[in-house]
Design a protein around this motif. Structure first.
Motif, PDB file in Angstrom:
ATOM      1  N   MET A 133     -26.597  18.425 -26.585  1.00 59.52           N
ATOM      2  CA  MET A 133     -26.194  19.565 -27.407  1.00 59.52           C
ATOM      3  C   MET A 133     -27.153  19.812 -28.577  1.00 59.52           C
ATOM      4  SD  MET A 133     -23.679  21.112 -26.252  1.00 59.52           S
ATOM      5  CE  MET A 133     -22.866  20.856 -24.730  1.00 59.52           C
ATOM      6  N   ILE A 134     -27.842  18.784 -29.020  1.00 56.12           N
ATOM      7  CA  ILE A 134     -28.750  18.928 -30.159  1.00 56.12           C
ATOM      8  C   ILE A 134     -29.855  19.944 -29.866  1.00 56.12           C
ATOM      9  CG2 ILE A 134     -30.359  17.711 -31.682  1.00 56.12           C
ATOM     10  CD1 ILE A 134     -27.403  16.977 -32.117  1.00 56.12           C
TER      11      ILE A 134
ATOM     12  N   THR B 214     -32.312  10.712 -29.270  1.00 53.83           N
ATOM     13  CA  THR B 214     -32.175   9.288 -28.965  1.00 53.83           C
ATOM     14  C   THR B 214     -31.180   8.615 -29.907  1.00 53.83           C
ATOM     15  OG1 THR B 214     -34.449   9.251 -28.177  1.00 53.83           O
ATOM     16  CG2 THR B 214     -33.441   7.131 -28.672  1.00 53.83           C
ATOM     17  N   LEU B 215     -31.247   8.935 -31.171  1.00 55.39           N
ATOM     18  CA  LEU B 215     -30.326   8.356 -32.152  1.00 55.39           C
ATOM     19  C   LEU B 215     -28.880   8.754 -31.860  1.00 55.39           C
ATOM     20  CD1 LEU B 215     -30.007   6.758 -34.824  1.00 55.39           C
ATOM     21  CD2 LEU B 215     -30.180   8.957 -35.987  1.00 55.39           C
TER      22      LEU B 215
ATOM     23  N   TYR C  23     -27.664   9.640 -28.996  1.00 53.64           N
ATOM     24  CA  TYR C  23     -27.240   8.973 -27.757  1.00 53.64           C
ATOM     25  C   TYR C  23     -26.906   7.499 -28.006  1.00 53.64           C
ATOM     26  CZ  TYR C  23     -27.164   7.225 -23.022  1.00 53.64           C
ATOM     27  OH  TYR C  23     -26.786   6.621 -21.851  1.00 53.64           O
ATOM     28  N   LYS C  24     -27.725   6.819 -28.802  1.00 52.74           N
ATOM     29  CA  LYS C  24     -27.460   5.406 -29.066  1.00 52.74           C
ATOM     30  C   LYS C  24     -26.212   5.203 -29.921  1.00 52.74           C
ATOM     31  CE  LYS C  24     -31.984   3.436 -28.388  1.00 52.74           C
ATOM     32  NZ  LYS C  24     -32.995   2.527 -28.888  1.00 52.74           N
ATOM     33  N   LEU C  25     -25.964   6.123 -30.853  1.00 52.28           N
ATOM     34  CA  LEU C  25     -24.784   5.981 -31.711  1.00 52.28           C
ATOM     35  C   LEU C  25     -23.490   6.321 -30.983  1.00 52.28           C
ATOM     36  CD1 LEU C  25     -26.045   7.437 -35.106  1.00 52.28           C
ATOM     37  CD2 LEU C  25     -25.620   5.043 -34.534  1.00 52.28           C
ATOM     38  N   THR C  26     -23.538   7.348 -30.115  1.00 55.19           N
ATOM     39  CA  THR C  26     -22.304   7.789 -29.466  1.00 55.19           C
ATOM     40  C   THR C  26     -22.188   7.334 -28.023  1.00 55.19           C
ATOM     41  OG1 THR C  26     -23.277   9.878 -28.742  1.00 55.19           O
ATOM     42  CG2 THR C  26     -22.228   9.850 -30.919  1.00 55.19           C
ATOM     43  N   GLY C  27     -23.301   7.116 -27.352  1.00 56.62           N
ATOM     44  CA  GLY C  27     -23.266   6.769 -25.935  1.00 56.62           C
ATOM     45  C   GLY C  27     -22.963   7.953 -25.038  1.00 56.62           C
TER      46      GLY C  27
ATOM     47  N   ASP D 142     -42.720  18.132 -34.467  1.00 60.78           N
ATOM     48  CA  ASP D 142     -41.430  18.744 -34.183  1.00 60.78           C
ATOM     49  C   ASP D 142     -40.816  18.157 -32.906  1.00 60.78           C
ATOM     50  OD1 ASP D 142     -39.433  20.617 -34.857  1.00 60.78           O
ATOM     51  OD2 ASP D 142     -40.201  22.007 -33.361  1.00 60.78           O
ATOM     52  N   ALA D 143     -41.630  17.967 -31.893  1.00 67.53           N
ATOM     53  CA  ALA D 143     -41.137  17.381 -30.647  1.00 67.53           C
ATOM     54  C   ALA D 143     -40.706  15.929 -30.841  1.00 67.53           C
ATOM     55  CB  ALA D 143     -42.212  17.473 -29.568  1.00 67.53           C
ATOM     56  N   LEU D 144     -41.488  15.173 -31.585  1.00 67.56           N
ATOM     57  CA  LEU D 144     -41.118  13.774 -31.844  1.00 67.56           C
ATOM     58  C   LEU D 144     -39.831  13.680 -32.656  1.00 67.56           C
ATOM     59  CD1 LEU D 144     -44.607  12.184 -32.558  1.00 67.56           C
ATOM     60  CD2 LEU D 144     -43.184  11.916 -30.521  1.00 67.56           C
ATOM     61  N   TYR D 145     -39.663  14.587 -33.610  1.00 60.53           N
ATOM     62  CA  TYR D 145     -38.427  14.610 -34.406  1.00 60.53           C
ATOM     63  C   TYR D 145     -37.216  14.891 -33.503  1.00 60.53           C
ATOM     64  CZ  TYR D 145     -34.901  16.236 -37.684  1.00 60.53           C
ATOM     65  OH  TYR D 145     -33.736  16.412 -38.369  1.00 60.53           O
ATOM     66  N   THR D 146     -37.351  15.871 -32.612  1.00 61.56           N
ATOM     67  CA  THR D 146     -36.253  16.209 -31.708  1.00 61.56           C
ATOM     68  C   THR D 146     -35.919  15.043 -30.792  1.00 61.56           C
ATOM     69  OG1 THR D 146     -36.880  18.543 -31.758  1.00 61.56           O
ATOM     70  CG2 THR D 146     -35.485  17.840 -29.943  1.00 61.56           C
ATOM     71  N   ILE D 147     -36.939  14.401 -30.243  1.00 60.42           N
ATOM     72  CA  ILE D 147     -36.714  13.241 -29.373  1.00 60.42           C
ATOM     73  C   ILE D 147     -36.021  12.121 -30.139  1.00 60.42           C
ATOM     74  CG2 ILE D 147     -37.894  11.407 -28.099  1.00 60.42           C
ATOM     75  CD1 ILE D 147     -39.980  13.553 -27.312  1.00 60.42           C
ATOM     76  N   THR D 148     -36.435  11.908 -31.379  1.00 57.76           N
ATOM     77  CA  THR D 148     -35.832  10.856 -32.199  1.00 57.76           C
ATOM     78  C   THR D 148     -34.364  11.145 -32.489  1.00 57.76           C
ATOM     79  OG1 THR D 148     -37.979  10.440 -33.222  1.00 57.76           O
ATOM     80  CG2 THR D 148     -36.040   9.593 -34.368  1.00 57.76           C
ATOM     81  N   VAL D 149     -34.049  12.383 -32.837  1.00 60.81           N
ATOM     82  CA  VAL D 149     -32.654  12.734 -33.134  1.00 60.81           C
ATOM     83  C   VAL D 149     -31.784  12.612 -31.886  1.00 60.81           C
ATOM     84  CG1 VAL D 149     -31.129  14.630 -33.824  1.00 60.81           C
ATOM     85  CG2 VAL D 149     -33.200  14.182 -35.118  1.00 60.81           C
TER      86      VAL D 149
END
Length: 75
Positions: free
Chosen positions: A44-45, A30-31, A33-37, A21-28
């Motif tokens: 907010m996630i 990060t994704l 942040y990388k997509l929107t900057g 669950d923690a790895l999923y949250t970190i991945t989302v």
């Protein structure tokens, strides 16, 4: 040596679920942040996730008290 083997299996399973669950949250985060900057949007996630957990934790006892558990789980 191990008296409560079932408990240790449950403990390990819960640990693995929390880790995933923690790895999923970190991945989302990060994704996003990388997509929107945007760091604001990325933060907010987890905030929305916690708000949803608190809300569902408050409303669930009322639903269980009003409906049969089988109805809630099946439908």
């Amino acid at each position: 040596m191990i008296k409560n083997f079932s408990f240790y299996l449950l403990l390990i399973g819960q640990f693995m679920a929390n880790l995933g669950d923690a790895l999923y949250t970190i991945t989302v985060v990060t994704l996003i942040y990388k997509l929107t900057g945007s760091a604001t949007l990325a933060t907010m996630i987890p905030i929305f996730r916690v708000i949803a957990q608190v809300f569902s934790g408050m409303i669930t006892p009322f639903l269980i008290g009003k409906f049969r558990l089988k109805f809630i789980l099946v439908n």
